[in-house]
Scaffold this active site. Structure first.
Site, short mmCIF file in Angstrom:
data_model
loop_
_atom_site.label_atom_id
_atom_site.label_comp_id
_atom_site.label_asym_id
_atom_site.label_seq_id
_atom_site.Cartn_x
_atom_site.Cartn_y
_atom_site.Cartn_z
N CYS A 245 -7.24 5.95 4.49
CA CYS A 245 -5.83 5.63 4.27
C CYS A 245 -4.92 6.02 5.44
O CYS A 245 -4.84 7.19 5.83
CB CYS A 245 -5.36 6.35 3.00
SG CYS A 245 -3.63 6.08 2.65
N SER B 279 1.50 5.36 -4.11
CA SER B 279 2.22 6.64 -4.19
C SER B 279 2.97 6.76 -5.50
O SER B 279 2.95 7.83 -6.13
CB SER B 279 3.24 6.74 -3.05
OG SER B 279 2.61 7.09 -1.88
N ALA C 27 0.84 -1.21 0.00
CA ALA C 27 0.00 0.00 0.00
C ALA C 27 0.87 1.25 0.00
O ALA C 27 0.48 2.29 -0.52
CB ALA C 27 -0.92 0.00 1.21
N GLU D 227 4.90 13.09 -0.06
CA GLU D 227 5.72 12.55 -1.15
C GLU D 227 5.37 13.22 -2.48
O GLU D 227 6.24 13.58 -3.26
CB GLU D 227 5.52 11.03 -1.28
CG GLU D 227 6.24 10.23 -0.23
CD GLU D 227 6.01 8.73 -0.39
OE1 GLU D 227 5.75 8.26 -1.50
OE2 GLU D 227 6.09 8.02 0.63
N GLU E 133 2.90 1.14 -4.13
CA GLU E 133 2.14 1.01 -5.39
C GLU E 133 1.33 2.27 -5.65
O GLU E 133 1.33 2.83 -6.74
CB GLU E 133 1.16 -0.18 -5.30
CG GLU E 133 1.81 -1.54 -5.41
CD GLU E 133 2.13 -1.92 -6.85
OE1 GLU E 133 1.70 -1.22 -7.78
OE2 GLU E 133 2.85 -2.92 -7.03
C1 HEM Z 1 -1.51 8.62 -3.24
C2 HEM Z 1 -1.26 7.54 -2.57
C3 HEM Z 1 -2.31 6.74 -1.86
C4 HEM Z 1 -3.63 6.59 -2.15
C5 HEM Z 1 -4.43 7.21 -3.30
C6 HEM Z 1 -4.19 5.69 -1.14
C7 HEM Z 1 -5.52 5.31 -1.07
C8 HEM Z 1 -6.06 4.49 -0.11
C9 HEM Z 1 -7.45 4.11 -0.02
C10 HEM Z 1 -8.56 4.55 -0.99
C11 HEM Z 1 -7.60 3.33 1.06
C12 HEM Z 1 -8.90 2.69 1.57
C13 HEM Z 1 -9.17 1.40 0.85
C14 HEM Z 1 -10.53 0.82 1.16
O1 HEM Z 1 -11.29 1.36 1.99
O2 HEM Z 1 -10.85 -0.19 0.52
C15 HEM Z 1 -6.29 3.17 1.66
C16 HEM Z 1 -6.04 2.40 2.78
C17 HEM Z 1 -4.77 2.20 3.28
N1 HEM Z 1 -3.61 2.83 2.88
FE1 HEM Z 1 -3.41 4.15 1.38
N2 HEM Z 1 -3.19 5.32 -0.29
C18 HEM Z 1 -2.03 5.95 -0.67
C19 HEM Z 1 -0.80 5.88 -0.05
C20 HEM Z 1 -0.52 5.12 1.05
C21 HEM Z 1 0.76 5.09 1.72
C22 HEM Z 1 1.99 5.92 1.35
C23 HEM Z 1 0.64 4.20 2.74
C24 HEM Z 1 1.75 3.90 3.70
C25 HEM Z 1 1.88 2.89 4.42
C26 HEM Z 1 -0.72 3.67 2.73
C27 HEM Z 1 -1.25 2.72 3.58
C28 HEM Z 1 -2.57 2.35 3.64
C29 HEM Z 1 -3.08 1.37 4.58
C30 HEM Z 1 -2.28 0.59 5.60
C31 HEM Z 1 -4.46 1.28 4.36
C32 HEM Z 1 -5.47 0.40 5.12
C33 HEM Z 1 -6.02 1.19 6.28
C34 HEM Z 1 -7.03 0.43 7.12
O3 HEM Z 1 -7.46 -0.65 6.72
O4 HEM Z 1 -7.38 0.95 8.18
N3 HEM Z 1 -1.40 4.26 1.69
N4 HEM Z 1 -5.37 3.90 0.94
#
Ligand code: HEM
Length: 404
Positions: free
Chosen positions: A350, A244, A239, A359, A242
């Site tokens: 997220c 970012s 997460a 970033e 990919e």
């Molecule tokens: C532009 C970059 C990013 C976008 C557009 C993005 C988008 C998202 C979205 C839409 C979700 C929710 C998914 C769902 O509800 O099905 C999510 C969850 C998550 N993202 Fe990101 N993300 C980004 C970058 C990152 C980065 C840098 C990290 C660093 C570790 C991260 C870690 C996570 C994690 C761990 C979750 C799960 C959270 C949970 O289940 O409580 N993401 N992200």
């Protein structure tokens, strides 16, 4: 209704013109049941209000398939090595989700992320030092990917020199389809094996990083099982880069397609925070949230959804819904903050949103400052896109700039 139930929303033809198709779907049927030949039926939710409803209501729309029934979960589960990668917070609901998320929340607060700023700037500068004199690069493989993977690898304490392996594993896991099963299984085994060995090393010789801290929590029997720990690290790696990396690619692609915005942003870097939000809204790297499972028969926008059915909330479509902002198909880097859903909503919002924003801010600022006259190095029609089930981003993005 313009679309038949057999419409395949994963076909290249659909994804290649996704925003146009989503606009038509929002008009005709913001909650649409798709069942291409031979595939399981899947509800696609494209209207902003309905997307929000799905993401906020984890009672009706679960991430954890065992809430439907154990057999259903077993059908989606699989081999032991998959369990070592899938036992993470994004696949849980309720207290079980909160318990895992609490363990890592602190590492991703705005304060913690702001402290990483100088190091992220240094990484961006050094990547451009390497390509600057040549006046050209592929944004994805030479800038966006190494930047994002190095940041998350350093935060976790995972050796950055192994990044090509992470990239290979991660690409296969997010794509899923298109590989033969034994190849996919080998990839799961290699990734899980690598993580477990790393956890053992960090437990024996702790360093100042997140894997060592989490390995301590596991060892003391406080809260984390071995598969939870392994899955947590795998989730953070996947997460954390990919999304970012693709987002930096999408934003640069948007900028080179909008030269006026590019020049304005280069001349007025103070616009960057609003511009970052606009890039996220305009072309998010997460096009669709992870699939949800309907926990009981229910209704959404007049459609009847049955227990056990699959629901996909299309955040990329919600961001282009007129109920979110005026002229949603127009890029406007000076737009007053529009409440986009690129980082999701509700409990799974997220974890890395602050890190991702930072970033993107640094990557674009550094690129615009160091690469005068930035432009596409190929015809726009030659840009190849990578449409994996939930994500969108360029496969490669060749750009050039003026040197000397
Ligand atoms: C532009 C970059 C990013 C976008 C557009 C993005 C988008 C998202 C979205 C839409 C979700 C929710 C998914 C769902 O509800 O099905 C999510 C969850 C998550 N993202 Fe990101 N993300 C980004 C970058 C990152 C980065 C840098 C990290 C660093 C570790 C991260 C870690 C996570 C994690 C761990 C979750 C799960 C959270 C949970 O289940 O409580 N993401 N992200």
């Amino acid at each position: 209704m313009p679309y038949e139930r057999t419409l395949d929303l994963n076909s290249d033809a659909f994804r290649g013109e996704a925003y146009r198709h989503y606009a038509a779907l929002r008009q005709a049927s913001p909650v649409f049941l798709s069942q291409p030949d031979g595939q399981l039926p899947m509800w696609y939710v494209t209207g902003a209000r309905e997307v929000e409803e799905v993401l906020l209501d984890s009672e009706r729309f679960a991430r954890d398939p065992s809430r439907i029934d154990p057999q259903f979960a077993a059908m989606l589960g699989g081999e032991q090595s998959i369990a070592f990668l899938n036992d993470h917070m994004l696949n849980r609901d309720g207290e079980s989700h909160r318990r895992l998320r609490r363990l890592v929340n602190k590492a991703f607060t705005l304060k913690a992320v702001t402290a990483m700023r100088p190091r992220i700037e240094q990484i961006a500068e050094s990547l451009l030092d390497a390509v600057g004199p040549s006046g050209r690069m592929d944004v994805v493989s030479q800038y966006a990917f190494p930047l994002s993977i190095t940041v998350i690898a350093e935060l976790l304490g995972v050796p950055a020199q192994d990044r090509d392996d992470f990239r290979r594993w991660s690409h296969m896991i997010v794509r899923q389809v298109g590989h033969d099963l034994s190849e996919l299984q080998r990839c799961y085994n290699e990734f899980a094996g690598y993580m477990l060995a790393l956890i053992d090393r960090r437990r024996a010789y702790p360093t100042d990083d997140l894997v060592s801290a989490l390995a301590q929590v596991e060892e003391e029997g406080r809260m984390l099982s071995r598969s939870e720990l392994c899955s947590m690290i795998a989730l953070l790696i996947i997460a954390g880069h990919e999304t970012s990396a693709s987002m930096i690619g999408n934003a640069v692609h948007t900028l080179v397609q909008h030269p006026d915005a590019l020049v304005r942003l280069r001349d007025e870097p103070a616009l960057m925070p609003d511009a970052v939000e606009e890039f996220l809204r305009y072309d998010s790297s997460v096009e669709r949230a992870m699939v949800r499972f309907v926990t009981r028969d229910t209704e959404l926008a007049g459609q009847h959804l049955r227990r056990g059915q699959f629901v996909v909330a299309v955040v990329g479509s919600a961001n282009r819904d007129e109920v979110m902002c005026a002229n949603p198909d127009r890029l406007d880097i000076t737009r007053p903050a529009c409440p986009h859903m690129s980082f999701g909503k509700g409990t799974h919002y997220c974890l890395g949103a602050s890190l991702a924003r930072q970033e993107l801010d640094i990557a674009l600022n550094t690129l615009l400052r160091r690469c005068p006259g930035l432009r596409l190095a190929v015809d726009p029609s030659a840009v190849r896109w990578r449409y994996v089930p939930n994500f969108r981003g360029p496969d490669a993005l060749p750009v050039c700039w003026s040197v000397g």
